[in-house]
Design a protein around this motif. Structure first.
Motif, PDB file in Angstrom:
ATOM      1  N   ALA A 279      23.427  59.708   4.605  1.00 53.83           N
ATOM      2  CA  ALA A 279      22.467  58.685   4.170  1.00 53.83           C
ATOM      3  C   ALA A 279      23.164  57.625   3.319  1.00 53.83           C
ATOM      4  O   ALA A 279      22.868  56.430   3.427  1.00 53.83           O
ATOM      5  CB  ALA A 279      21.317  59.329   3.399  1.00 53.83           C
ATOM      6  N   LEU A 280      24.108  58.049   2.488  1.00 53.91           N
ATOM      7  CA  LEU A 280      24.870  57.095   1.685  1.00 53.91           C
ATOM      8  C   LEU A 280      25.684  56.176   2.591  1.00 53.91           C
ATOM      9  O   LEU A 280      25.727  54.959   2.388  1.00 53.91           O
ATOM     10  CB  LEU A 280      25.783  57.833   0.697  1.00 53.91           C
ATOM     11  CG  LEU A 280      26.587  56.962  -0.265  1.00 53.91           C
ATOM     12  CD1 LEU A 280      25.667  56.106  -1.140  1.00 53.91           C
ATOM     13  CD2 LEU A 280      27.483  57.838  -1.135  1.00 53.91           C
ATOM     14  N   ALA A 281      26.281  56.734   3.626  1.00 52.61           N
ATOM     15  CA  ALA A 281      27.039  55.916   4.577  1.00 52.61           C
ATOM     16  C   ALA A 281      26.119  54.920   5.289  1.00 52.61           C
ATOM     17  O   ALA A 281      26.477  53.749   5.470  1.00 52.61           O
ATOM     18  CB  ALA A 281      27.762  56.806   5.587  1.00 52.61           C
ATOM     19  N   ARG A 282      24.915  55.369   5.684  1.00 48.53           N
ATOM     20  CA  ARG A 282      23.965  54.475   6.369  1.00 48.53           C
ATOM     21  C   ARG A 282      23.456  53.363   5.452  1.00 48.53           C
ATOM     22  O   ARG A 282      23.081  52.296   5.928  1.00 48.53           O
ATOM     23  CB  ARG A 282      22.778  55.267   6.927  1.00 48.53           C
ATOM     24  CG  ARG A 282      23.104  56.054   8.153  1.00 48.53           C
ATOM     25  CD  ARG A 282      21.861  56.563   8.870  1.00 48.53           C
ATOM     26  NE  ARG A 282      20.951  57.299   8.024  1.00 48.53           N
ATOM     27  CZ  ARG A 282      21.072  58.596   7.692  1.00 48.53           C
ATOM     28  NH1 ARG A 282      22.080  59.301   8.173  1.00 48.53           N
ATOM     29  NH2 ARG A 282      20.183  59.173   6.908  1.00 48.53           N
ATOM     30  N   PHE A 283      23.456  53.600   4.146  1.00 50.87           N
ATOM     31  CA  PHE A 283      23.048  52.555   3.199  1.00 50.87           C
ATOM     32  C   PHE A 283      23.935  51.330   3.383  1.00 50.87           C
ATOM     33  O   PHE A 283      23.471  50.197   3.306  1.00 50.87           O
ATOM     34  CB  PHE A 283      23.147  53.092   1.767  1.00 50.87           C
ATOM     35  CG  PHE A 283      22.788  52.073   0.718  1.00 50.87           C
ATOM     36  CD1 PHE A 283      21.470  51.827   0.392  1.00 50.87           C
ATOM     37  CD2 PHE A 283      23.776  51.347   0.054  1.00 50.87           C
ATOM     38  CE1 PHE A 283      21.128  50.879  -0.573  1.00 50.87           C
ATOM     39  CE2 PHE A 283      23.455  50.409  -0.909  1.00 50.87           C
ATOM     40  CZ  PHE A 283      22.125  50.170  -1.223  1.00 50.87           C
ATOM     41  N   PHE A 284      25.224  51.571   3.629  1.00 54.68           N
ATOM     42  CA  PHE A 284      26.180  50.474   3.793  1.00 54.68           C
ATOM     43  C   PHE A 284      26.318  50.034   5.244  1.00 54.68           C
ATOM     44  O   PHE A 284      26.784  48.929   5.503  1.00 54.68           O
ATOM     45  CB  PHE A 284      27.540  50.876   3.230  1.00 54.68           C
ATOM     46  CG  PHE A 284      27.521  51.018   1.737  1.00 54.68           C
ATOM     47  CD1 PHE A 284      27.607  49.902   0.924  1.00 54.68           C
ATOM     48  CD2 PHE A 284      27.369  52.251   1.147  1.00 54.68           C
ATOM     49  CE1 PHE A 284      27.559  50.015  -0.452  1.00 54.68           C
ATOM     50  CE2 PHE A 284      27.322  52.383  -0.231  1.00 54.68           C
ATOM     51  CZ  PHE A 284      27.407  51.264  -1.029  1.00 54.68           C
ATOM     52  N   GLU A 285      25.971  50.908   6.168  1.00 51.37           N
ATOM     53  CA  GLU A 285      26.041  50.569   7.593  1.00 51.37           C
ATOM     54  C   GLU A 285      24.710  50.934   8.240  1.00 51.37           C
ATOM     55  O   GLU A 285      24.596  51.928   8.956  1.00 51.37           O
ATOM     56  CB  GLU A 285      27.180  51.325   8.258  1.00 51.37           C
ATOM     57  CG  GLU A 285      28.555  50.919   7.745  1.00 51.37           C
ATOM     58  CD  GLU A 285      29.653  51.573   8.544  1.00 51.37           C
ATOM     59  OE1 GLU A 285      29.801  51.219   9.738  1.00 51.37           O
ATOM     60  OE2 GLU A 285      30.339  52.438   7.983  1.00 51.37           O
ATOM     61  N   PRO A 286      23.666  50.129   7.990  1.00 49.41           N
ATOM     62  CA  PRO A 286      22.323  50.476   8.454  1.00 49.41           C
ATOM     63  C   PRO A 286      22.157  50.534   9.969  1.00 49.41           C
ATOM     64  O   PRO A 286      21.162  51.079  10.446  1.00 49.41           O
ATOM     65  CB  PRO A 286      21.435  49.390   7.840  1.00 49.41           C
ATOM     66  CG  PRO A 286      22.342  48.316   7.387  1.00 49.41           C
ATOM     67  CD  PRO A 286      23.697  48.900   7.206  1.00 49.41           C
ATOM     68  N   THR A 287      23.120  50.024  10.724  1.00 47.23           N
ATOM     69  CA  THR A 287      23.009  50.098  12.182  1.00 47.23           C
ATOM     70  C   THR A 287      23.365  51.492  12.706  1.00 47.23           C
ATOM     71  O   THR A 287      23.097  51.797  13.865  1.00 47.23           O
ATOM     72  CB  THR A 287      23.912  49.053  12.864  1.00 47.23           C
ATOM     73  OG1 THR A 287      25.263  49.266  12.446  1.00 47.23           O
ATOM     74  CG2 THR A 287      23.473  47.636  12.505  1.00 47.23           C
ATOM     75  N   LEU A 288      23.967  52.330  11.865  1.00 49.14           N
ATOM     76  CA  LEU A 288      24.295  53.698  12.287  1.00 49.14           C
ATOM     77  C   LEU A 288      23.029  54.525  12.420  1.00 49.14           C
ATOM     78  O   LEU A 288      22.167  54.486  11.544  1.00 49.14           O
ATOM     79  CB  LEU A 288      25.203  54.386  11.253  1.00 49.14           C
ATOM     80  CG  LEU A 288      26.645  53.939  11.136  1.00 49.14           C
ATOM     81  CD1 LEU A 288      27.327  54.688   9.997  1.00 49.14           C
ATOM     82  CD2 LEU A 288      27.387  54.179  12.431  1.00 49.14           C
ATOM     83  N   THR A 289      22.932  55.281  13.491  1.00 46.04           N
ATOM     84  CA  THR A 289      21.828  56.231  13.619  1.00 46.04           C
ATOM     85  C   THR A 289      22.150  57.451  12.756  1.00 46.04           C
ATOM     86  O   THR A 289      23.297  57.635  12.326  1.00 46.04           O
ATOM     87  CB  THR A 289      21.661  56.694  15.078  1.00 46.04           C
ATOM     88  OG1 THR A 289      22.853  57.404  15.465  1.00 46.04           O
ATOM     89  CG2 THR A 289      21.414  55.520  16.019  1.00 46.04           C
ATOM     90  N   GLU A 290      21.151  58.288  12.539  1.00 54.41           N
ATOM     91  CA  GLU A 290      21.393  59.501  11.755  1.00 54.41           C
ATOM     92  C   GLU A 290      22.451  60.369  12.438  1.00 54.41           C
ATOM     93  O   GLU A 290      23.371  60.861  11.790  1.00 54.41           O
ATOM     94  CB  GLU A 290      20.090  60.289  11.587  1.00 54.41           C
ATOM     95  CG  GLU A 290      20.244  61.510  10.717  1.00 54.41           C
ATOM     96  CD  GLU A 290      18.933  62.228  10.475  1.00 54.41           C
ATOM     97  OE1 GLU A 290      18.987  63.398  10.083  1.00 54.41           O
ATOM     98  OE2 GLU A 290      17.865  61.623  10.672  1.00 54.41           O
TER      99      GLU A 290
END
Length: 197
Positions: free
Chosen positions: A133-144
């Motif tokens: 989730a922390l990684a997705r905060f910076f790369e919101p295009t990533l799926t879970e």
């Protein structure tokens, strides 16, 4: 003070001593440990304060919220950084280093302390969910699924390393694997005043 509170305070102090995630790397040619990048003079910051990060992160991740960060007394620390930590649960913490004066964040870290026994897999899966989730905060295009796959790749590459880093674009991902003493995943900017997408 009860024993659990003393243990929590001790752990937070341990998590917040420089560098927050572990001894950074093998000794250099002079026999000294290199300095963690975010501790170096002029190291970049993210373009937000810890309060701004937490508010936006929690809005995006209502099932994986991070409680309020608490400043840690770091008298004797000459880095001019304010250190803070947030206890997510008994074996999962987030920590940060904040630039004094601006209040901008220099590093964001999630640390998991292994819990041997039947609950270990569930605790590790929860830690992985927070790290992804922390990684997705910076790369919101990533799926879970994609963020978990990328995280697992980083964790595998950093397995057993007290310091492993990989840069991608304007971000540095750091893994500090200290075995049964804990595993830390950190994200740091490598450009000045980095703002997440």
């Amino acid at each position: 003070m009860n024993k659990a509170l003393i243990t929590s305070i001790t752990l937070l102090v341990m998590l917040a001593t420089p560098p927050l995630w572990a001894d950074p790397a093998p000794q250099d040619r002079t026999g000294h440990m290199p300095t963690a990048p975010y501790l170096m003079a002029g190291a970049p910051t993210f373009d937000f304060t810890i309060g701004q990060f937490r508010e936006k992160y929690n809005a995006i991740n209502p099932a994986l919220t991070i409680p309020e960060y608490r400043a840690i007394d770091s008298r004797g620390d000459k880095s001019n950084l304010t250190r803070a930590a947030s206890k997510i649960n008994e074996n999962l913490y987030s920590s940060t280093a904040i630039e004094q004066g601006t209040g901008k964040v220099k590093t964001l870290q999630i640390t998991w302390l292994p819990v041997p026994g039947p609950d270990e897999k569930a605790a590790r899966d929860k830690a992985r969910a927070y790290m992804a989730a922390l990684a997705r905060f910076f790369e919101p295009t990533l799926t879970e699924a994609l963020s978990l796959k990328r995280l697992d790749d980083l964790l595998n590459r950093g397995k057993g390393s007290r310091y492993f880093e990989q840069s991608e674009g304007a971000l540095r991902y750091v893994i500090a694997d200290n075995g049964d003493k804990g595993l830390t995943f950190a994200i740091e900017p490598i450009k000045l005043a980095m703002t997440p997408n």
